[in-house]
Design an enzyme around this catalytic site. Structure first.
Site, PDB file in Angstrom:
ATOM      1  N   HIS A  19      52.605  12.272  29.323  1.00  0.00           N
ATOM      2  CA  HIS A  19      53.846  11.488  29.311  1.00  0.00           C
ATOM      3  C   HIS A  19      53.615  10.104  28.703  1.00  0.00           C
ATOM      4  O   HIS A  19      54.335   9.681  27.783  1.00  0.00           O
ATOM      5  CB  HIS A  19      54.366  11.352  30.748  1.00  0.00           C
ATOM      6  CG  HIS A  19      55.643  10.573  30.849  1.00  0.00           C
ATOM      7  ND1 HIS A  19      56.878  11.186  30.870  1.00  0.00           N
ATOM      8  CD2 HIS A  19      55.880   9.234  30.939  1.00  0.00           C
ATOM      9  CE1 HIS A  19      57.824  10.252  30.962  1.00  0.00           C
ATOM     10  NE2 HIS A  19      57.245   9.066  31.019  1.00  0.00           N
ATOM     11  N   GLU A  20      52.609   9.408  29.205  1.00  0.00           N
ATOM     12  CA  GLU A  20      52.355   8.047  28.740  1.00  0.00           C
ATOM     13  C   GLU A  20      51.855   8.015  27.297  1.00  0.00           C
ATOM     14  O   GLU A  20      52.127   7.062  26.568  1.00  0.00           O
ATOM     15  CB  GLU A  20      51.347   7.354  29.656  1.00  0.00           C
ATOM     16  CG  GLU A  20      51.829   7.170  31.090  1.00  0.00           C
ATOM     17  CD  GLU A  20      53.092   6.330  31.196  1.00  0.00           C
ATOM     18  OE1 GLU A  20      53.371   5.536  30.261  1.00  0.00           O
ATOM     19  OE2 GLU A  20      53.822   6.472  32.191  1.00  0.00           O
ATOM     20  N   HIS A  23      54.776   7.636  24.938  1.00  0.00           N
ATOM     21  CA  HIS A  23      55.212   6.243  24.782  1.00  0.00           C
ATOM     22  C   HIS A  23      54.229   5.468  23.902  1.00  0.00           C
ATOM     23  O   HIS A  23      54.628   4.712  23.019  1.00  0.00           O
ATOM     24  CB  HIS A  23      55.300   5.570  26.151  1.00  0.00           C
ATOM     25  CG  HIS A  23      56.376   6.121  27.035  1.00  0.00           C
ATOM     26  ND1 HIS A  23      57.673   6.314  26.608  1.00  0.00           N
ATOM     27  CD2 HIS A  23      56.354   6.521  28.343  1.00  0.00           C
ATOM     28  CE1 HIS A  23      58.404   6.801  27.602  1.00  0.00           C
ATOM     29  NE2 HIS A  23      57.620   6.945  28.656  1.00  0.00           N
TER      30      HIS A  23
END
Length: 424
Positions: A19-20, A23
């Protein structure tokens, strides 16, 4: 229990890391400075700095974060008047490092008591050297200088041009969306892997794949490749219809209309009664036809993804129309309990659990709640409609309120999970 704990840490870590990383990757591509990429939470145990980003591993192996310059969750570099620091000065008398931590010491650092500073726009720091208040000394700070924060972590300063809000609106939107997007991609990839691990992909047709020897179906003359068109007078269009008809009639005679080599014939069978938990179901010893092609195994990833997404939105829709119940939510404790069950099913169970959790994480993060990615995207959309940025103060207040509500919900959910799974 040890295996469950290790599996839980790995599953949770993979979800957060993927997920990170979404980003992180799109922030970098958008010209946004990623000051820190952390795996884990709490005090750091290791760090490494490369290409402007400080990579840290922290002591609690749960969660992680990407710290983008100027984002709502990025601590502003404020050096209050009177703060003691030491400076590393390079060519042209420009500061290349500011040490604001008492945990580290700069070799040949210049000690300063800060009087004023601006590390965003004008890039300077001024104060008194060696405690001499008779002369105020000003140094200009290099655009790529670093600052050693109170906990000893060295990160880049955040000049205005590399801050999150300085990127274009489309770049900020894709950066916010990239985390959930990566979770969806991970789920599809995992389901594809599971598709290749399976003997074949169920076709959900009423065509038989195998017929067990000495079974009810074998004794009735059924063969692999037969297609069952009717059970008594009920038309059969897929495997679920067929399974339901057979399981609902234990020890009851059924007339099957089958198609074999473009010819139809009727076969009588009496499903054997089999106990499953508290219920009795009928079985005749047949399995569904499987598709073993590479294309089917790859498409399995998408079809499973779409199925899980549909189920989750169904649950969310039910919650909206029938009201919320705390038991509808699950936190880390519920994930741990689910990991325990998945581990007992082997690697297939763990991978399936990982994929389902990844979809859940992606969808939940897209909900239009402040502090979540969906809330940030909603603010981006409002900005696009207004054609001007939302005031930073207003955005900060909304984010703080949303974060507070999420923390309260997390506490309630965690306590409820503890009662459900461990206090009975």
């Amino acid at each position: 229990m040890i295996v469950t704990i290790i599996t839980f840490i790995i599953v949770f870590g993979v979800l957060v890391l993927v997920h990170e990383f979404g980003h992180y990757y799109f922030a970098k591509r958008s010209g946004i400075l990623v000051r820190e990429f952390s795996i884990g939470m709490g005090p750091k145990v290791w760090w490494y700095k490369k290409n402007g980003t400080t990579y840290t591993i922290r002591i609690l192996p749960l969660g992680g974060y990407v710290r983008m310059a100027g984002a709502a969750d990025d601590d502003e570099d404020t050096l209050k008047p009177g703060t003691p620091v030491s400076l590393q000065v390079g060519d042209n008398d420009e500061v290349t490092m500011i040490n604001a931590s008492s945990k580290t010491t700069l070799f040949n650092g210049i000690p300063m008591q800060v009087a004023d500073s601006d590390l965003v726009d004008d890039l300077y720091i001024e104060g008194y050297i060696n405690g001499d208040e008779s002369e105020l000394k000003r140094y200009y700070v290099n655009h790529d200088a670093t600052i050693v924060e109170q906990d000893g972590t060295e990160v880049r300063i955040a000049p205005r041009d590399v801050q999150f809000q300085s990127a274009s609106l489309p770049h900020r939107m894709i950066t916010n969306f990239a985390g959930p997007m990566n979770n969806f991609i991970l789920a599809i990839i995992v389901f594809v892997v599971l598709g290749f691990m399976m003997p074949g992909i169920p076709t959900n047709s009423s065509t038989l794949g195998t017929v067990s020897s000495h079974s009810v179906a074998a004794k009735a003359g059924l063969k692999p490749g037969d297609t069952i068109k009717k059970v008594n007078s009920t038309k059969i269009s897929n495997w679920n219809d067929l399974a339901n008809q057979i399981s609902n009639h234990p020890n009851k005679s059924l007339k099957l209309t089958i198609e074999r080599n473009n010819h139809s014939k009727n076969v009588d069978v009496t499903p054997k009664a089999v106990k499953q938990g508290q219920t009795t179901v009928g079985q005749i010893g047949i399995t569904e036809k499987l598709n073993t092609s590479i294309g089917a195994r790859i498409s399995y990833g998408w079809t499973q993804f779409a199925t899980i997404v549909s189920l989750i939105f169904g649950v969310l829709g039910h919650m909206l129309t029938h009201g919320f119940n705390i038991n509808d939510f699950g936190g880390p404790v519920a994930i741990y309990a689910g990991t325990s069950q998945a581990t007992s099913l082997g690697i297939d169970g763990v991978l399936n659990f990982l994929a389902v959790l990844s979809i859940n994480l992606g969808i939940v993060n897209l909900l239009p709640i402040p502090a979540l990615d969906g809330g940030k995207l909603l603010l981006n959309i409002i900005e696009g409609i207004r054609r001007k940025p939302i005031p930073e103060k207003a955005e900060g207040i909304v984010t703080i309120i949303g974060f507070g509500l999420l923390m309260l919900l997390m506490i309630l959910v965690t306590w409820n999970d503890i009662q459900r799974y461990f206090i009975k």
